[in-house]
Design a protein around this motif. Structure first.
Motif, PDB file in Angstrom:
ATOM      1  N   ILE A   4      14.675   0.522  -5.488  1.00  0.00           N
ATOM      2  CA  ILE A   4      14.409   0.955  -4.038  1.00  0.00           C
ATOM      3  C   ILE A   4      12.807   0.991  -3.935  1.00  0.00           C
ATOM      4  CG2 ILE A   4      14.724   2.636  -2.231  1.00  0.00           C
ATOM      5  CD1 ILE A   4      17.410   3.163  -3.412  1.00  0.00           C
ATOM      6  N   ARG A   5      12.152   1.721  -4.848  1.00  0.00           N
ATOM      7  CA  ARG A   5      10.669   1.690  -4.877  1.00  0.00           C
ATOM      8  C   ARG A   5      10.002   0.402  -4.852  1.00  0.00           C
ATOM      9  NH1 ARG A   5       6.301   5.109  -3.858  1.00  0.00           N
ATOM     10  NH2 ARG A   5       7.036   6.990  -5.039  1.00  0.00           N
ATOM     11  N   ARG A   6      10.469  -0.576  -5.652  1.00  0.00           N
ATOM     12  CA  ARG A   6      10.106  -1.777  -5.686  1.00  0.00           C
ATOM     13  C   ARG A   6      10.020  -2.566  -4.325  1.00  0.00           C
ATOM     14  NH1 ARG A   6      11.629  -3.949 -11.824  1.00  0.00           N
ATOM     15  NH2 ARG A   6      10.449  -2.677 -12.899  1.00  0.00           N
ATOM     16  N   TYR A   7      11.035  -2.276  -3.654  1.00  0.00           N
ATOM     17  CA  TYR A   7      11.172  -2.953  -2.505  1.00  0.00           C
ATOM     18  C   TYR A   7      10.379  -2.345  -1.277  1.00  0.00           C
ATOM     19  CZ  TYR A   7      15.229  -6.097  -3.293  1.00  0.00           C
ATOM     20  OH  TYR A   7      16.018  -6.967  -3.869  1.00  0.00           O
ATOM     21  N   LEU A   8      10.280  -0.850  -1.544  1.00  0.00           N
ATOM     22  CA  LEU A   8       9.098  -0.210  -0.470  1.00  0.00           C
ATOM     23  C   LEU A   8       7.665  -0.895  -0.818  1.00  0.00           C
ATOM     24  CD1 LEU A   8      10.495   3.277  -0.831  1.00  0.00           C
ATOM     25  CD2 LEU A   8      10.633   1.578   1.291  1.00  0.00           C
ATOM     26  N   ASN A   9       7.359  -1.133  -1.898  1.00  0.00           N
ATOM     27  CA  ASN A   9       6.273  -1.381  -2.304  1.00  0.00           C
ATOM     28  C   ASN A   9       5.802  -2.840  -2.202  1.00  0.00           C
ATOM     29  OD1 ASN A   9       5.489   1.176  -2.945  1.00  0.00           O
ATOM     30  ND2 ASN A   9       5.684   1.021  -4.945  1.00  0.00           N
ATOM     31  N   THR A  10       6.886  -3.852  -2.196  1.00  0.00           N
ATOM     32  CA  THR A  10       6.822  -5.241  -1.973  1.00  0.00           C
ATOM     33  C   THR A  10       5.857  -5.692  -0.946  1.00  0.00           C
ATOM     34  OG1 THR A  10       9.107  -5.669  -2.509  1.00  0.00           O
ATOM     35  CG2 THR A  10       8.049  -7.440  -1.678  1.00  0.00           C
ATOM     36  N   GLY A  11       5.019  -6.510  -1.227  1.00  0.00           N
ATOM     37  CA  GLY A  11       3.986  -7.211  -0.437  1.00  0.00           C
ATOM     38  C   GLY A  11       4.314  -8.095   0.599  1.00  0.00           C
ATOM     39  N   MET A  12       3.333  -8.190   1.772  1.00  0.00           N
ATOM     40  CA  MET A  12       4.027  -9.040   2.738  1.00  0.00           C
ATOM     41  C   MET A  12       3.021 -10.418   2.888  1.00  0.00           C
ATOM     42  SD  MET A  12       4.151  -5.911   5.732  1.00  0.00           S
ATOM     43  CE  MET A  12       2.288  -5.241   5.359  1.00  0.00           C
ATOM     44  N   MET A  13       3.696 -11.342   3.268  1.00  0.00           N
ATOM     45  CA  MET A  13       2.993 -12.504   3.521  1.00  0.00           C
ATOM     46  C   MET A  13       2.596 -12.601   5.062  1.00  0.00           C
ATOM     47  SD  MET A  13       2.076 -14.104   0.581  1.00  0.00           S
ATOM     48  CE  MET A  13       1.960 -15.773   1.115  1.00  0.00           C
ATOM     49  N   THR A  14       1.514 -12.625   5.421  1.00  0.00           N
ATOM     50  CA  THR A  14       1.140 -12.941   6.740  1.00  0.00           C
ATOM     51  C   THR A  14      -0.004 -14.006   6.888  1.00  0.00           C
ATOM     52  OG1 THR A  14       0.257 -11.714   8.646  1.00  0.00           O
ATOM     53  CG2 THR A  14      -0.338 -11.055   6.594  1.00  0.00           C
TER      54      THR A  14
END
Length: 404
Positions: A152-162
């Protein structure tokens, strides 16, 4: 997997669609499952898109990759059974067998009990400001599974592609993922429990919360103390401009508002009516004269059916009849634009039964709204004319839904 496929949705940063998911899993699931069990699985970056808000500005949506949506959906379905029974009865958003209509009905009950002052609490960019440490602390106090907590922590910290750039994320849980609604409810359940501990009556739907009290003085005191709790304990930002203490009949909640104090009646908010009219204007624009009226009416009926499905609790039937009258005027104006040439308008009005001497007046100018309001236009392009073409209207849809 069935849930992810049924929700459809756009592809994530890897370009895989939900239709491609079953075949992908047949080949790659053993490897993914092994990584999950060993704790080595790394989510892919979230694709960011922006959608316009009804009142202006943009809302950020995060679109995870399809495989990550599958895993998040599995986590959500499992943890919902664990957490949902512990949630407050006054929380209605993103929960099984609960909806916005129940929240509106409960809000009406609170006002009927004499709590006619509303403390309207607006959280500024809630999903973008969720503090990961605070959230994980709340989850960790109830969930004793280190490997799942790490995931869950990894999903919260996953970066974003913009726009082709990778951006790290240290706070927030972007709207759009299957896990975000549950995580938001877990976070705000601490707030719900605090309200219950204080004996306050409230309704919350996701980050939209109204607290009901008996006076302006009590409301100001409650707003001040709740703002401190949210900002100090949960590290969330309260929007001071949009939050406030108001009479309940001046507050909007989930697109609804109320009429009266002691015996409140449910109605649609002014903003909801304006959005309805904006959409009707788009559908009834007459510039595209090649678009058949039957197709416009089909599109209009589809939109109104969905609108009425959501606003079926409203008790202002006279208002709905007035809006139907306005919609028919829009349709008459659209019809006049379709009969663009003066001789066409004259000929078509004569076909409907208007004497030639009076029909000639329809060829003198192009003031479309003026034509739509003429007594002759209303008489010949009357309610029955539009009903025969298939127009149902708000009152018709409400009648079918049992709101009479």
């Amino acid at each position: 997997m069935r849930r992810v496929i049924s929700n459809k949705g756009a592809a994530g940063s890897d370009g895989m669609t939900v239709e491609e998911l079953p075949e992908h899993l047949k080949e790659h699931w053993p490897s993914i499952r092994s990584q999950l069990l060993e704790g080595t699985y790394k989510p892919k970056p979230v694709r960011v898109v922006y959608i316009p808000k009804p009142k202006g500005g943009e809302r950020m949506l995060g679109i995870p990759c399809v495989v990550d949506r599958l895993i998040q959906q599995a986590i959500s379905q499992t943890l919902s059974d664990f957490f949902d029974p512990t949630f407050s009865d006054s929380s209605f958003g993103f929960r099984p067998r609960r909806n916005a209509h129940q929240a509106i009905q409960q809000a009406k009950r609170h006002q009927s009990e004499g709590l006619t002052t509303t403390v309207d609490i607006d959280l500024e960019k809630f999903f973008d400001r969720v503090n990961h440490d605070v959230l994980m602390g709340i989850i960790g106090r109830q969930l004793k599974d280190p490997s799942l907590l790490r995931l869950i922590r990894r999903y919260l910290n996953t970066g974003m592609m913009t726009e082709g750039l990778y951006v790290k994320r240290e706070v927030g849980t972007p709207q759009g993922s299957p896990l975000s609604p549950l995580l938001s409810n877990i976070m705000l359940d601490v707030f719900d429990k605090e309200l219950e501990r204080r004996g306050l009556k409230f309704c919350r739907y996701a980050d939209d919360c109204n607290v009901y009290v008996g006076s302006q003085r009590a409301g100001r005191r409650v707003l001040m103390s709740l703002t401190s709790f949210l900002e100090d304990r949960l590290r969330l930002k309260v929007n001071a401009e949009k939050s406030g203490v108001r009479p309940s009949w001046k507050c909007n909640f989930l697109g609804y508002s109320f009429l009266g104090a002691k015996n409140p009646r449910i109605r649609c908010s002014t903003e909801s009516i304006e959005r309805l009219k904006d959409r009707v204007r788009q559908i009834t624009r007459g510039h595209d004269r090649s678009k058949p009226m039957e197709r416009r009416l089909e599109e209009l009926n589809t939109y109104l059916r969905g609108w009425c499905g959501y606003f079926r609790l409203a008790e202002t039937h006279r208002k709905f009849a007035d809006i139907d009258g306005w919609i028919r005027s829009r349709l008459r104006m659209c019809r006049m634009k379709q009969w663009f040439k003066p001789r066409t308008r004259i000929r078509e009005m004569m076909k409907l039964g208007l004497p030639r001497e009076e029909a000639i007046g329809y060829g003198r100018h192009k003031r479309w709204w003026f034509y739509a309001q003429l007594h002759q236009t209303r008489f010949f392009l009357n309610d029955k004319y539009w009903e025969d073409l298939g127009f149902i209207g708000i009152t018709g849809h409400m009648r079918r839904l049992g709101n009479t």
